[in-house]
Every structure is written in structure tokens, then in C-alpha cells.
Design an enzyme around this catalytic site. Structure first.
Site, mmCIF file in Angstrom:
data_model
loop_
_atom_site.group_PDB
_atom_site.id
_atom_site.type_symbol
_atom_site.label_atom_id
_atom_site.label_comp_id
_atom_site.label_asym_id
_atom_site.label_seq_id
_atom_site.Cartn_x
_atom_site.Cartn_y
_atom_site.Cartn_z
ATOM 1 C CE LYS A 54 -3.811 -2.461 1.932
ATOM 2 N NZ LYS A 54 -4.396 -2.962 3.081
ATOM 3 C CD GLN A 98 -3.296 -4.294 6.338
ATOM 4 O OE1 GLN A 98 -3.477 -3.581 5.641
ATOM 5 N NE2 GLN A 98 -3.665 -5.559 5.981
ATOM 6 C CG ASP A 121 -9.672 -0.084 4.004
ATOM 7 O OD1 ASP A 121 -9.353 -0.526 2.823
ATOM 8 O OD2 ASP A 121 -9.012 -0.840 4.878
#
Ligand code: NAD
Length: 307
Positions: A54, A98, A121
Site C-alpha cells: 500500500k 490494517q 477502506d
């Protein structure tokens, strides 16, 4: 028939170069660089690999990224304090936690503490609800990447039978919602589905995200179907494979994604897209800001409004 390979790496490269130009225009206009903050808790090796992908993707399009690393024993309060600081940090346009988090974390509480306009996200309940209503600002990255792959291949979705195998909150459920939004007829299967093949053989588009190698074999696939393999599994030999028996299924499908090199590169790319979109909205720029998901469909088709 041998299926056409859907090349996720090539599409990811094209999308990233387009977004690199959007970042350059933002920087030229506003004199600052959009930023993504990543919170990484614990020492799960796969999580560390994903985070490095990422941050590399951010660098590739010219975004800043900041990784906030915590040990497994960190308290939830400390992580929540970090999120609160990032929420009010004007240099940060996107915040990502994460997953998975260690067991002592209350996931809904942590995800819900992210400012909803930085939730790149798309896991905050506000964005989940917006996805259900068909107007998500931040579509979750993996299903969003699948949608972009289908679009880029010119594969129509409206009116098609779509079977999604796997019903997790991060992949299967949002994937099914996006396909419903595009007026597919959707079956959502999971570990308790009685006869999986009954549903997979119905599919014009079969999207698999279960986490089991070789779950889908050629007799389970309708000839000519499009097969999207989201699964990522590491075999004892070290080989990375999806959930689909690639060699068998490619003989019957019309299109198929490889693993690696299919959905994975697009997942990371859509995170970058969501972060750039966030900066464009937040900085009030008029450069063709990406519309809210589904906005076009809802205007164009009243059936979409009902779903
Ligand atoms: P998860 O474990 O949270 O959910 C798995 C889902 O599959 C569940 O709904 C479960 O009921 C269902 N399932 C399990 N066994 C099944 C079976 N035999 N038949 C039908 N359904 C079954 O997993 P997840 O986070 O959704 O991830 C799924 C897979 O996708 C994993 O391999 C993961 O590594 C991969 N993944 C890939 C990407 C990417 O970018 N390519 C992103 C996220 C996840």
C-alpha cells in the site's frame, strides 16, 4: 474454449498513472500533497506485506503515506487516541486500519472512530450503510477493484446472474451489494450453503472469495462464464494460489483472473483512488471529482432507486 486472462496488473498500472496526474494537479493547485495514514498493530507477516504494497502504491502516484506501528499488546485506548489525532490532522486525507486487529480490540468501535470522510477502506458503518443505499463515497477496495476489472473488460453486469462465493464484510457482502446496485441477479453463498455448485453453475459472472484453494472446479462453472478469483492462499510449497482451479476452469470460462496478478493489484490501487478522491472532495477542487458510487445509475434508472 480457453478463457481470456484478465490482467489486473496492467489495469492497475493504467489507473495509477491516471491518478498520478490527478495528484500532480492537486499539488499544483493547492501546494500540498494528499496523505494516507495506515495503522498497523502486531506482527502478522501478511499484514506487514500488505502495508508495504500500500505504501509503495502511494509513492507510485505521488501520495504521502505514514505508517503508525504498534505492538500486539498496545491498548485499544492508545490506538483510538492515534485515530482521533489523525481525524483532525489536515495533512491526512485517508485513514486505514490494517486488519486483522488483535483479539482484545472491539473492531466495530475502532472502525467507527475513523472520521467518515477519511474512511478510505469504507468500513465505517456510515459508509457501509451508504453502500446499502447505493451511494457510497468510499466503496471497499477489493469489491471496487473487481467492479473496475469488469468495467475495463467491457463485461456487462445488468441483468446477468452473479454468484458471489464468500460472504465476509470486507469482500463478499459489499461485492454482492455492488452487483445488486448494477442490476445483476445475485446469489451470495457461504460456508453453510447446502449445494454450492447449484449456485455457481447459474452464474454468468462467478466471484469467489472464500479462502480455500481449488474450491471451484470446472464442473461447477457454466461454460462461457466470467470467473473472478479473489482468494489468496499460500500452499505448503510456498506457491500463491486463488480459490479456483485455474488450469481446469480456464478451459470452460470466457474470462478468468489469475492469482497472483488479478484482483490483488486492483485492491491496492482502489485504496489510492479512494484517497485521491477524498483529497479532491476535501480540498474543494473542481477537477472531475469522482462521483459518489452509483450516482449515475440512480439517476438513469428508477429500478436502481428501489434496490
Ligand atoms: P473470510 O474468512 O472473512 O470469509 C470467508 C467467507 O467464505 C465466509 O463468508 C465463509 O462462510 C465463506 N466460505 C468459507 N468456506 C466456504 C466454502 N467451502 N464454500 C462456500 N463459502 C465458503 O475471508 P475474506 O477476508 O473475505 O477473504 C476471502 C479470501 O479472499 C481469502 O483468501 C483472502 O486472502 C482473499 N482476499 C483477497 C484480497 C485481494 O485483494 N485479492 C482482498 C481480501 C481478501
Amino acid at each position: 474454449m480457453t478463457a481470456k486472462l484478465i490482467d489486473g496488473r496492467a489495469l492497475a498500472r493504467r489507473v495509477r498513472s491516471e491518478y498520478r496526474m490527478r495528484v500532480e494537479r492537486l499539488v499544483a493547485r493547492h501546494g500540498r500533497v494528499p496523505g494516507l495514514a495506515v495503522i498497523l498493530v502486531g506482527d502478522d507477516p501478511a499484514s506487514h506485506v500488505y502495508v508495504s504494497h500500500k505504501t509503495r502504491a502511494c509513492a507510485e502516484v505521488g501520495l504521502q503515506s505514514h505508517v503508525h506501528r504498534f505492538g500486539t499488546e498496545v491498548s485499544q485506548a492508545e490506538v483510538l487516541a492515534c485515530i482521533a489525532a489523525l481525524n483532525s490532522d489536515l495533512s491526512i486525507d485517508g485513514i486505514l486500519i490494517q486488519l486483522p486487529l488483535p483479539k482484545h480490540f472491539e473492531l466495530p468501535l475502532v472502525l467507527g472512530s475513523i472520521a467518515r470522510d477519511k474512511d478510505v477502506d469504507g468500513f465505517h458503518l456510515y459508509n457501509v450503510g451508504a453502500l446499502v443505499a447505493g451511494d457510497a463515497v468510499f466503496p471497499p477496495c477489493t469489491p471496487y477493484g473487481v467492479q473496475k476489472l469488469l468495467e475495463a473488460e467491457g463485461i456487462p453486469v445488468a441483468g446477468q446472474n452473479v454468484t458471489v462465493v464468500g460472504a465476509s464484510n470486507i469482500v463478499g457482502k459489499p461485492m454482492a451489494l455492488m452487483m445488486i446496485r448494477q442490476q445483476a441477479t445475485v446469489a451470495l453463498c457461504h460456508a453453510r450453503t447446502r449445494d454450492l455448485a447449484e449456485f455457481t453453475t447459474l452464474a454468468d459472472i462467478l466471484i469467489v472469495a472464500a479462502g480455500f484453494p481449488n474450491l471451484i472446479r470446472s464442473p461447477m462453472v457454466r461454460p462461457g462464464a466470467v470467473v473472478i478469483d479473489v482468494g489468496i492462499n499460500r500452499l505448503p510449497s510456498g506457491q500463491l494460489v486463488g480459490d479456483v482451479d485455474f488450469e481446469g476452469v480456464r478451459q470452460v470460462a470466457s474470462h478468468i483472473t489469475p492469482v497472483p496478478g488479478g484482483v490483488g493489484p486492483m485492491t491496492v490501487t482502489m485504496l489510492v483512488c479512494n484517497t485521491v478522491g477524498s483529497a479532491e472532495r476535501r480540498w474543494g477542487n473542481e477537477l472531475g471529482v469522482e462521483k459518489t458510487y452509483g450516482a449515475d445509475e440512480s439517476r438513469a434508472n428508477s429500478e436502481g432507486e428501489k434496490t
